[in-house]
Scaffold this motif. Structure first.
Motif, PDB file in Angstrom:
ATOM      1  N   GLN A 181       0.835  -1.198   0.000  1.00 31.19           N
ATOM      2  CA  GLN A 181       0.000   0.000   0.000  1.00 31.19           C
ATOM      3  C   GLN A 181       0.878   1.260   0.000  1.00 31.19           C
ATOM      4  O   GLN A 181       1.667   1.477   0.916  1.00 31.19           O
ATOM      5  N   ASN A 195      -9.832  11.372   3.332  1.00 33.24           N
ATOM      6  CA  ASN A 195      -9.422  10.261   4.200  1.00 33.24           C
ATOM      7  C   ASN A 195      -8.459   9.352   3.435  1.00 33.24           C
ATOM      8  O   ASN A 195      -8.696   9.029   2.272  1.00 33.24           O
ATOM      9  N   GLY A 196      -7.416   8.948   4.101  1.00 37.87           N
ATOM     10  CA  GLY A 196      -6.490   7.997   3.495  1.00 37.87           C
ATOM     11  C   GLY A 196      -5.548   8.601   2.462  1.00 37.87           C
ATOM     12  O   GLY A 196      -4.861   7.875   1.751  1.00 37.87           O
ATOM     13  N   GLY A 212      -2.906  10.328   3.037  1.00 37.72           N
ATOM     14  CA  GLY A 212      -1.508  10.298   3.467  1.00 37.72           C
ATOM     15  C   GLY A 212      -1.091  11.446   4.379  1.00 37.72           C
ATOM     16  O   GLY A 212       0.098  11.650   4.624  1.00 37.72           O
ATOM     17  N   LYS A 213      -2.046  12.174   4.933  1.00 36.98           N
ATOM     18  CA  LYS A 213      -1.712  13.327   5.787  1.00 36.98           C
ATOM     19  C   LYS A 213      -1.034  12.889   7.085  1.00 36.98           C
ATOM     20  O   LYS A 213       0.029  13.395   7.441  1.00 36.98           O
ATOM     21  N   THR A 214      -1.666  11.932   7.764  1.00 37.85           N
ATOM     22  CA  THR A 214      -1.099  11.466   9.032  1.00 37.85           C
ATOM     23  C   THR A 214       0.267  10.835   8.805  1.00 37.85           C
ATOM     24  O   THR A 214       1.225  11.093   9.540  1.00 37.85           O
ATOM     25  N   THR A 215       0.360  10.018   7.753  1.00 32.48           N
ATOM     26  CA  THR A 215       1.646   9.384   7.455  1.00 32.48           C
ATOM     27  C   THR A 215       2.725  10.445   7.227  1.00 32.48           C
ATOM     28  O   THR A 215       3.846  10.324   7.722  1.00 32.48           O
ATOM     29  N   GLN A 247      -3.352  11.906  16.036  1.00 30.85           N
ATOM     30  CA  GLN A 247      -4.763  11.719  15.717  1.00 30.85           C
ATOM     31  C   GLN A 247      -5.378  10.689  16.658  1.00 30.85           C
ATOM     32  O   GLN A 247      -6.497  10.850  17.126  1.00 30.85           O
ATOM     33  N   HIS A 250      -9.799  18.478   8.565  1.00 31.37           N
ATOM     34  CA  HIS A 250     -10.862  18.248   7.580  1.00 31.37           C
ATOM     35  C   HIS A 250     -11.840  19.407   7.544  1.00 31.37           C
ATOM     36  O   HIS A 250     -12.787  19.397   6.760  1.00 31.37           O
TER      37      HIS A 250
END
Ligand SMILES: Nc1ncnc2c1ncn2[C@@H]1O[C@H](COP(=O)(O)OP(=O)(O)OP(=O)(O)O)[C@@H](O)[C@H]1O
Ligand SMILES: [Mg+2]
Lengths: 272, 251
Positions: free
Chosen positions: B16, B38-39, B41-44, B83, B187
């Motif tokens: 992934q 969502n998903g 890649g912000k947190t990553t 988060q 968001h």
């Protein structure tokens, strides 16, 4: 750059470094105090760690017929006397595989260790604080068990005190390492609890909780000698009766500490 | 001068791809926003730039430090609000603040922080008994208790009531006014619009635009929409049918 940010930056030199050392000392103390509070606030855990060994001695002594009377089966000694070191081994096993393991697995699952790894304090310091608190609970629990035996049943003993301490410390170390290893390869705290009890009961058996002292069949003892809690129990029993523990048992304890601890350090992940 | 430099960051989890190619710079004292679905890649991304995860490719400099190599040093300078972060169930609010402030050489006054975040009335409440918003406030307080030079806040106001959101925005402005650089993942477009000096818009692990909120809005042309909002602008940039990058995106 904003002027107010500057003093912080400048102080990252020498002054900053000694301030950091001071804060390292302060945070270690705070971590231990915090872990101690959390330990006490977990009533079941605190019960098992601290009260259970003494309760066991009292209950067995009161409920089992002949528990404090000399028995021909065991060379005219009283069962309570050789059961005491086994109670200490039981306390070590319980604190490591129940209290320590559960605290560790829950902290990891909830992201407590991960949260901590964003600060200057390594999660290893938290593990150390947890081990310190659990060993303290263990010493307290063992002390209470000895006190119960002396006060309630007038047990007299001439233990080899240094041997007793060595067996106790090495036994705790190897069981703590085993708990870390179980935590390392179980993904969730449920799994850790499950695997923990799968390991816990055979360990208690090896320690002689159900077949104390001379009642343990020889073949079983030969296997038990090579398990960490079995070796700890034997070493404690030898020291309790005044002899220095056998080299085999001490070697098993040191070896299992190194093996389990090393594997755990390699496999352990701070977050699940 | 830049405080954070990220160039061509890549990160995979197994097969992934979480971050395909992310580059941006954060200037001193600004509030830099990262928005995207969502998903995306912000947190990553923020986890890589704070050294919580190791990047697979690209370079990152935070205050001139490499987050992987100089992790220990960076911990003193960067405060992070994750988060998803938790504390032990039976730890009390004041104990958490007191403990975390002891980790830093020059911490903020945790009692003042507890007050500013409206947690004083809950100081003796254990973590498990806090409401979602109260947990969030505590998490923000813990990110700031070390007096960081950079604060990284991932979904800072998710779960807060309207008043608490406003209060938290003001807190972020106050923190910035003290000279702290802020990286904010959000968001909420009203939050991005009012709080952020510049925004990076990410889609599927790539930066599709970096601009001020006003520029993003001004640049947007939607058939049939007379006065597009920031939300329209971001949605237009991140919708699966959107193609290419906008003129001012990096390279
Ligand atoms: N620990 C992980 N293991 C495997 N895949 C992951 C992990 N964390 C994130 N991912 C995947 O990487 C991608 C990016 O996730 P990330 O959490 O960075 O997104 P995000 O932009 O923060 O999303 P959100 O707005 O929902 O918080 C997602 O597809 C996600 O499924
Ligand atoms: Mg996220």
């Amino acid at each position: 750059m904003n002027a107010t940010a500057l003093p912080q930056h400048v102080s990252a030199g020498n002054g900053g470094r000694s301030a950091r050392r001071r804060s390292a000392g302060r945070s270690t103390v705070k971590l231990i105090v915090t872990e101690a509070k959390l330990f006490v606030r977990e009533p079941l855990g605190a019960f098992f760690g601290v009260i259970f060994p003494a309760a066991l001695v009292l209950i067995l002594g009161a409920a089992m017929p002949g528990f404090d009377e000399p028995s021909a089966d065991i060379g005219g000694r009283r069962p309570i006397e050789f059961y005491l070191p086994i109670t200490l081994a039981l306390a070590i096993g319980t604190v490591a595989l129940v209290n320590l393991l559960n605290a560790l697995a829950a902290d990891r699952e909830k992201g407590v260790l991960r949260r901590l790894s964003t600060t200057p304090v390594s999660p290893i310091r938290l593990l150390v604080a947890q081990i310190v608190v659990n060993v303290a609970a263990l010493l307290l629990g063992s002390g209470l068990a000895l006190l119960a035996a002396v006060l309630a049943f007038g047990v007299e003993a001439r233990p080899d005190v240094p041997g007793m301490l060595v067996a106790f410390v090495l036994g705790s170390a190897s069981m703590a390492a085993l708990a870390l290893l179980v935590a390392a390869f179980t993904p969730t705290s449920r799994a850790a609890t499950g695997i923990g009890s799968l390991v816990y009961y055979p360990m208690l058996f090896a320690a002689g909780v159900w077949t104390p002292g001379p009642l343990m069949p020889d073949a079983v003892r030969r296997v038990a000698d090579f398990t960490p809690l079995g070796a700890a129990s034997q070493a404690l029993q030898d020291a309790w009766s005044g002899d220095w523990p056998q080299p085999l048992h001490l070697a098993v304890l040191v070896g299992s500490t190194v093996l389990f601890g090393g594997l755990a350090a390699k496999l352990f992940r701070w977050s699940s | 001068m830049t405080v954070i430099e990220v160039s061509n960051l890549q990160k995979r989890y197994g097969d992934q791809v979480a971050v395909r190619d992310v580059s941006f710079e954060v200037r001193p004292g600004e509030i830099f926003g990262i928005v995207g679905p969502n998903g995306s890649g912000k947190t990553t991304t923020v986890e890589c730039l704070t050294g919580l995860r190791q990047a697979d490719g690209g370079t990152i400099r935070v205050l001139g430090l490499d987050p992987t190599r100089d992790r220990a040093e960076l911990r003193h300078q960067v405060g992070i609000q994750l988060q998803e972060s938790h504390l032990p169930d039976r730890l009390k609010v004041w104990e958490a603040l007191d403990l975390y402030s002891s980790f830093y050489a020059e911490p903020a006054d945790w009692r003042a922080l507890m007050d500013e975040l409206g947690l004083t009335a809950k100081r003796n409440t254990v973590f498990a008994k806090l409401s979602g918003g109260q947990k969030q406030r505590l998490s923000v307080a813990l990110a700031l208790v070390g007096n960081p030079r950079i604060a990284v806040l991932d979904e800072l106001t998710t779960g807060l009531d309207p008043q608490a959101r406003r209060d938290t925005w003001q807190l972020v402005r106050d923190v910035r006014d003290r000279g702290v650089t802020v990286v904010l993942v959000t968001h909420f477009m009203d939050e991005a619009e009012r709080l952020c000096d510049r925004l990076a818009v990410v889609r599927a692990g790539e930066v599709v635009a970096i601009a001020t909120p006003a520029e993003l809005v001004a640049r947007t042309e939607l058939p049939g929409v007379e006065r597009p909002t920031l939300e329209d602008a971001v949605l237009a940039l991140t919708s699966p049918t959107a193609t290419g990058r906008t003129a001012t995106s990096p390279n």
